[in-house]
Scaffold this motif. Sequence first.
Motif, PDB file in Angstrom:
ATOM      1  N   THR A   1       0.836  -1.210   0.000  1.00  7.08           N
ATOM      2  CA  THR A   1       0.000   0.000   0.000  1.00  7.08           C
ATOM      3  C   THR A   1       0.866   1.254   0.000  1.00  7.08           C
ATOM      4  O   THR A   1       0.614   2.211  -0.737  1.00  7.08           O
ATOM      5  CB  THR A   1      -0.929   0.008   1.227  1.00  7.08           C
ATOM      6  OG1 THR A   1      -1.730  -1.170   1.228  1.00  7.08           O
ATOM      7  CG2 THR A   1      -1.828   1.236   1.208  1.00  7.08           C
ATOM      8  N   PHE A   2       1.907   1.232   0.840  1.00  4.47           N
ATOM      9  CA  PHE A   2       2.838   2.361   0.891  1.00  4.47           C
ATOM     10  C   PHE A   2       3.517   2.552  -0.466  1.00  4.47           C
ATOM     11  O   PHE A   2       3.675   3.688  -0.947  1.00  4.47           O
ATOM     12  CB  PHE A   2       3.891   2.126   1.971  1.00  4.47           C
ATOM     13  CG  PHE A   2       4.982   3.160   1.969  1.00  4.47           C
ATOM     14  CD1 PHE A   2       4.775   4.420   2.506  1.00  4.47           C
ATOM     15  CD2 PHE A   2       6.223   2.869   1.420  1.00  4.47           C
ATOM     16  CE1 PHE A   2       5.785   5.375   2.502  1.00  4.47           C
ATOM     17  CE2 PHE A   2       7.238   3.819   1.404  1.00  4.47           C
ATOM     18  CZ  PHE A   2       7.015   5.072   1.951  1.00  4.47           C
ATOM     19  N   GLY A   3       3.934   1.443  -1.105  1.00  5.67           N
ATOM     20  CA  GLY A   3       4.576   1.523  -2.408  1.00  5.67           C
ATOM     21  C   GLY A   3       3.659   2.102  -3.461  1.00  5.67           C
ATOM     22  O   GLY A   3       4.078   2.918  -4.288  1.00  5.67           O
ATOM     23  N   PHE A   4       2.395   1.695  -3.424  1.00  6.62           N
ATOM     24  CA  PHE A   4       1.409   2.199  -4.384  1.00  6.62           C
ATOM     25  C   PHE A   4       1.223   3.715  -4.242  1.00  6.62           C
ATOM     26  O   PHE A   4       1.274   4.459  -5.230  1.00  6.62           O
ATOM     27  CB  PHE A   4       0.082   1.474  -4.181  1.00  6.62           C
ATOM     28  CG  PHE A   4      -1.049   2.030  -5.006  1.00  6.62           C
ATOM     29  CD1 PHE A   4      -1.120   1.790  -6.371  1.00  6.62           C
ATOM     30  CD2 PHE A   4      -2.037   2.799  -4.411  1.00  6.62           C
ATOM     31  CE1 PHE A   4      -2.161   2.311  -7.133  1.00  6.62           C
ATOM     32  CE2 PHE A   4      -3.084   3.318  -5.156  1.00  6.62           C
ATOM     33  CZ  PHE A   4      -3.139   3.065  -6.529  1.00  6.62           C
ATOM     34  N   ILE A   5       1.028   4.176  -3.020  1.00  9.86           N
ATOM     35  CA  ILE A   5       0.820   5.609  -2.778  1.00  9.86           C
ATOM     36  C   ILE A   5       2.074   6.407  -3.103  1.00  9.86           C
ATOM     37  O   ILE A   5       2.029   7.438  -3.790  1.00  9.86           O
ATOM     38  CB  ILE A   5       0.401   5.847  -1.307  1.00  9.86           C
ATOM     39  CG1 ILE A   5      -0.953   5.185  -1.034  1.00  9.86           C
ATOM     40  CG2 ILE A   5       0.331   7.346  -0.998  1.00  9.86           C
ATOM     41  CD1 ILE A   5      -1.359   5.191   0.430  1.00  9.86           C
ATOM     42  N   ASN A   6       3.212   5.904  -2.631  1.00  3.97           N
ATOM     43  CA  ASN A   6       4.469   6.624  -2.835  1.00  3.97           C
ATOM     44  C   ASN A   6       4.851   6.701  -4.302  1.00  3.97           C
ATOM     45  O   ASN A   6       5.327   7.742  -4.779  1.00  3.97           O
ATOM     46  CB  ASN A   6       5.585   5.941  -2.039  1.00  3.97           C
ATOM     47  CG  ASN A   6       6.859   6.756  -2.030  1.00  3.97           C
ATOM     48  OD1 ASN A   6       6.894   7.870  -1.546  1.00  3.97           O
ATOM     49  ND2 ASN A   6       7.905   6.200  -2.612  1.00  3.97           N
ATOM     50  N   SER A   7       4.640   5.607  -5.039  1.00  4.01           N
ATOM     51  CA  SER A   7       4.981   5.611  -6.470  1.00  4.01           C
ATOM     52  C   SER A   7       4.132   6.608  -7.237  1.00  4.01           C
ATOM     53  O   SER A   7       4.631   7.327  -8.116  1.00  4.01           O
ATOM     54  CB  SER A   7       4.791   4.203  -7.059  1.00  4.01           C
ATOM     55  OG  SER A   7       5.737   3.307  -6.540  1.00  4.01           O
ATOM     56  N   PHE A   8       2.845   6.671  -6.913  1.00  4.16           N
ATOM     57  CA  PHE A   8       1.972   7.613  -7.607  1.00  4.16           C
ATOM     58  C   PHE A   8       2.365   9.051  -7.290  1.00  4.16           C
ATOM     59  O   PHE A   8       2.441   9.906  -8.184  1.00  4.16           O
ATOM     60  CB  PHE A   8       0.513   7.373  -7.211  1.00  4.16           C
ATOM     61  CG  PHE A   8      -0.452   8.224  -7.973  1.00  4.16           C
ATOM     62  CD1 PHE A   8      -0.884   9.444  -7.467  1.00  4.16           C
ATOM     63  CD2 PHE A   8      -0.903   7.839  -9.221  1.00  4.16           C
ATOM     64  CE1 PHE A   8      -1.765  10.240  -8.179  1.00  4.16           C
ATOM     65  CE2 PHE A   8      -1.791   8.619  -9.945  1.00  4.16           C
ATOM     66  CZ  PHE A   8      -2.218   9.831  -9.409  1.00  4.16           C
ATOM     67  N   LEU A   9       2.655   9.329  -6.018  1.00  2.00           N
ATOM     68  CA  LEU A   9       3.055  10.681  -5.630  1.00  2.00           C
ATOM     69  C   LEU A   9       4.389  11.067  -6.264  1.00  2.00           C
ATOM     70  O   LEU A   9       4.588  12.209  -6.684  1.00  2.00           O
ATOM     71  CB  LEU A   9       3.146  10.790  -4.103  1.00  2.00           C
ATOM     72  CG  LEU A   9       1.825  10.678  -3.331  1.00  2.00           C
ATOM     73  CD1 LEU A   9       2.087  10.712  -1.833  1.00  2.00           C
ATOM     74  CD2 LEU A   9       0.867  11.791  -3.732  1.00  2.00           C
ATOM     75  N   ASP A  10       5.313  10.102  -6.326  1.00  4.57           N
ATOM     76  CA  ASP A  10       6.620  10.390  -6.906  1.00  4.57           C
ATOM     77  C   ASP A  10       6.513  10.597  -8.415  1.00  4.57           C
ATOM     78  O   ASP A  10       7.211  11.454  -8.978  1.00  4.57           O
ATOM     79  CB  ASP A  10       7.587   9.254  -6.594  1.00  4.57           C
ATOM     80  CG  ASP A  10       9.039   9.721  -6.636  1.00  4.57           C
ATOM     81  OD1 ASP A  10       9.324  10.819  -6.124  1.00  4.57           O
ATOM     82  OD2 ASP A  10       9.873   8.998  -7.202  1.00  4.57           O
TER      83      ASP A  10
END
Length: 427
Positions: A289-298
Amino acid sequence: MLFGYPVAEQQIVILNYFGIGGILWLWVLRFFSFVLLFVVVWVWKQAIVKVLDGHIALISAIIVIITPIFFVFGLVYPLICIKLLFFVIGIGLGLKNKIYFGMLAFLLIVFNWQILGNRAAIFSKLNMKDAQTEVTKRISSEDSLKESLNMPLWWRRISYNKYYFTYKQILAEALPFFDFESIFFQEINPFAQKSIVIFYWPEMYLFVLGLYYIYIFKNRKMFEFLFILIVIAWIDFVFSEGAAYKRLVLVVFPLSVVISLAFYNLILLVKKSNVLASLAFVFVSVFITFGFINSFLDLNSRIQYWLDNRPLAFEFWYSELSRLNLDNYSKIQVSSMIGDSKQYCFFYLGHICDDRKFVFENFDLTKDKSINSVYAGFAGEFVGSRFKNDIDGSWSNNSNFKLVSKQSLRDTIANQYGNDIGVAIVN
């Protein structure tokens, strides 16, 4: 910012084919691309149900949807979206008749060559031209006038022959397919390559666990299904070119099955109150979940880091040109060093690009320039190229032209011509 990413090459080709342009039509095309992708996921889910449990099929579909390349393909690559739909339909047909799998692999090669315009390196390796050149180079370097290798020519021919070098070069093209760092650890970017995240790194643990379950279940039908998918993905990889995530795109489907198999069995263990499984489930779920959110924000905050910078250059040039009264100039020249600038012109400026005063070619203002003209290009085209690509910021103060505006790109997309782009007037 991510939703403001400009029109890319594949989108330009489609829009110009229908004779339309502008931001509105770009978003219409993107809408259809995303619709295609959701159809891809639905067809894929239906195909897996024929082989595996429906819950595993659902988890696999979710894994495909949350991978960052799913969003990027819808935003930038409509032709690859068509390729993916073509692929999953072929997989569904192949489950009824294995002959369709062979046909699918062949048609993917044709699609890459004819539709995507890929000129894969494997083609040059197969004709042995590069291998013959390498053999001649090796033997010539060892038999120089100063030093000579005291070994019979027939002995050296055992390893120095075009068939051996062809095998070696083909192997070099095929082995990167098994690069798990590009597949699972692109967030860390181990090779400093420009590529979108394919899977989040916690999914690597699920992948290993999934391989374990494949081994203990000994489901022959599932194993054959995954093996065929991997082979087709490998063929597609070898006969394609470009960034890693575009070449490895078909790997997403079989690997999502392996990951979902592990995730589903982990859920079953959690239901049995297994403490270790519960901790593993929480760990993996939180970090995915963290990877999904962080990747989209990045992706949103660092477009130039993740995506192709060439569309950004074209957007800058034509945005600046649109602010000028072009009727006041006898010539407008836009560099074509990084692509067909005329196609982009039609998208941004419309049919004004048919005017004969528009020139879509590279230029060198140190050697030739026209009075009362506007130029849009790289710093090196204004002040001359540099072998080391070391053009500093002072180039904009050159007296040969009046700079309207400039911008610095993160990546070098025109080697020896600098990372700065600009629009200038020559009076």
